[in-house]
Design a protein around this motif. Sequence first.
Motif, PDB file in Angstrom:
ATOM      1  N   LEU A 103       0.750  -1.379  -0.034  1.00 61.05           N
ATOM      2  CA  LEU A 103      -0.041   0.143   0.053  1.00 61.05           C
ATOM      3  C   LEU A 103       0.935   1.278   0.065  1.00 61.05           C
ATOM      4  O   LEU A 103       0.554   2.284  -0.678  1.00 61.05           O
ATOM      5  N   ASN A 104       1.803   1.235   0.729  1.00 56.93           N
ATOM      6  CA  ASN A 104       2.636   2.577   0.854  1.00 56.93           C
ATOM      7  C   ASN A 104       3.383   2.580  -0.335  1.00 56.93           C
ATOM      8  O   ASN A 104       3.818   3.780  -0.787  1.00 56.93           O
ATOM      9  N   LEU A 105       3.913   1.337  -1.141  1.00 59.86           N
ATOM     10  CA  LEU A 105       4.588   1.603  -2.319  1.00 59.86           C
ATOM     11  C   LEU A 105       3.715   2.144  -3.337  1.00 59.86           C
ATOM     12  O   LEU A 105       4.044   3.256  -4.098  1.00 59.86           O
ATOM     13  N   CYS A 122       3.431   6.894  -5.022  1.00 60.70           N
ATOM     14  CA  CYS A 122       3.353   7.295  -6.519  1.00 60.70           C
ATOM     15  C   CYS A 122       2.202   8.150  -6.851  1.00 60.70           C
ATOM     16  O   CYS A 122       2.136   8.697  -7.804  1.00 60.70           O
ATOM     17  N   LEU A 123       1.317   8.295  -5.786  1.00 61.95           N
ATOM     18  CA  LEU A 123       0.106   9.344  -6.025  1.00 61.95           C
ATOM     19  C   LEU A 123       0.678  10.751  -5.868  1.00 61.95           C
ATOM     20  O   LEU A 123       1.488  11.230  -5.275  1.00 61.95           O
ATOM     21  N   ILE A 135       1.565   0.888 -12.407  1.00 62.39           N
ATOM     22  CA  ILE A 135       2.065  -0.715 -12.860  1.00 62.39           C
ATOM     23  C   ILE A 135       3.820  -0.377 -13.089  1.00 62.39           C
ATOM     24  O   ILE A 135       4.646  -1.101 -12.472  1.00 62.39           O
ATOM     25  N   GLN A 136       4.290   0.428 -13.796  1.00 66.61           N
ATOM     26  CA  GLN A 136       5.260   0.791 -14.320  1.00 66.61           C
ATOM     27  C   GLN A 136       6.100   1.013 -12.916  1.00 66.61           C
ATOM     28  O   GLN A 136       7.350   0.581 -12.819  1.00 66.61           O
ATOM     29  N   LYS A 137       5.593   1.995 -12.268  1.00 64.19           N
ATOM     30  CA  LYS A 137       6.467   2.724 -11.103  1.00 64.19           C
ATOM     31  C   LYS A 137       6.784   1.575  -9.918  1.00 64.19           C
ATOM     32  O   LYS A 137       7.550   1.502  -9.398  1.00 64.19           O
ATOM     33  N   THR A 138       5.654   0.779  -9.681  1.00 66.58           N
ATOM     34  CA  THR A 138       5.800  -0.174  -8.724  1.00 66.58           C
ATOM     35  C   THR A 138       6.340  -1.515  -8.883  1.00 66.58           C
ATOM     36  O   THR A 138       6.919  -2.309  -8.080  1.00 66.58           O
ATOM     37  N   VAL A 159      -2.240  -3.696  -8.270  1.00 70.09           N
ATOM     38  CA  VAL A 159      -2.347  -2.256  -8.384  1.00 70.09           C
ATOM     39  C   VAL A 159      -3.662  -1.970  -8.199  1.00 70.09           C
ATOM     40  O   VAL A 159      -4.026  -1.109  -7.376  1.00 70.09           O
ATOM     41  N   SER A 160      -4.504  -2.499  -8.908  1.00 75.09           N
ATOM     42  CA  SER A 160      -6.048  -2.163  -9.051  1.00 75.09           C
ATOM     43  C   SER A 160      -6.477  -2.377  -7.586  1.00 75.09           C
ATOM     44  O   SER A 160      -7.227  -1.577  -7.142  1.00 75.09           O
ATOM     45  N   ASN A 161      -6.334  -3.403  -6.790  1.00 75.45           N
ATOM     46  CA  ASN A 161      -6.779  -3.936  -5.536  1.00 75.45           C
ATOM     47  C   ASN A 161      -6.388  -2.695  -4.446  1.00 75.45           C
ATOM     48  O   ASN A 161      -7.132  -2.211  -3.888  1.00 75.45           O
TER      49      ASN A 161
END
Length: 297
Positions: free
Chosen positions: A244-246, A250-251, A262-265, A272-274
């Motif tokens: 979640l923190n990851l 990115c937000l 998706i690319q960032k994490t 990622v969607s969940n």
Amino acid sequence: MEAANSKENEIRCICAESPEYPEKLRNYPDMPRKLYVKGRLPDCSQPAIAIVGARMCSPYGRIQAFRYAKTLSSAGVQVLSGLAYGIDAESHKGALEGQSPTFAVLGNGVDICYPTRNRRLYERILREQGGILSEYPPGTPVRNYHFPARNRIISALSDVVLVVEAKEKSGSLITARCALEQGKSVYALPGPVTEDLCMGCHKLIYDGAGIAYSPEILLAEWGITEENMGKSKEKNKLVLASDLNLVYSCLDLRPENLDFFIQKTGLPAWKVSNLLLELELSGLAREVGRNHYVKAE
């Protein structure tokens, strides 16, 4: 790994005379004489809930199905549904995030993933110690009249049925009716009185179903509270918190689409969607356009 994959793909036929046949099904006269199974059967000694609802669900229904399933699964409750689009799929996804096994009862052979777009979910259910069940032999294609019949199995294997969204004439109400005939508890999630998708739920509540205004109401069916959920739940929360923190890091106040996260994490799209859904539910993120997210101010 090869052995595990082989076991996931193995199809077993379990006759009613077999000691492996679920005890819960023995209580009712109209249950199938044979069950076809990939993966595991639900553990009849553990609590189980069926979460069902509309295929063409609203964002509200999608989020709530995921949220309720995850909370219940985190507490050790097995989630059953039908692998359909909408509420069924979100219930399975939430259950997998809660890290208890989830089980799908199909209206076709267990060797056929229907709908085909849920293939990844189908495979993940098996990979994470859940099961795919059907009364129809392998190779049996989808038939519309199979779905109402399979609903009696979903309710019979469950202790409680939760309807998240349903129109006034909905297949989900068949599952609720089966549950009532089997002496099970039925709950419905309330929604806006102006929404057609909520009319079936409101009718259930009017007729005496429980109002599922929080997941804790459902956990009370098994005497499960925050205090007695155990150390495993806390461990799961810690694991999820790092992911979640990851995603949260990115937000920004500028909208970014799903591919950006998706690319960032480096996490898979479903994960990622969940996690973005979790951040939305926590009030830390907002979806400002289809699959575009910003940090909540």
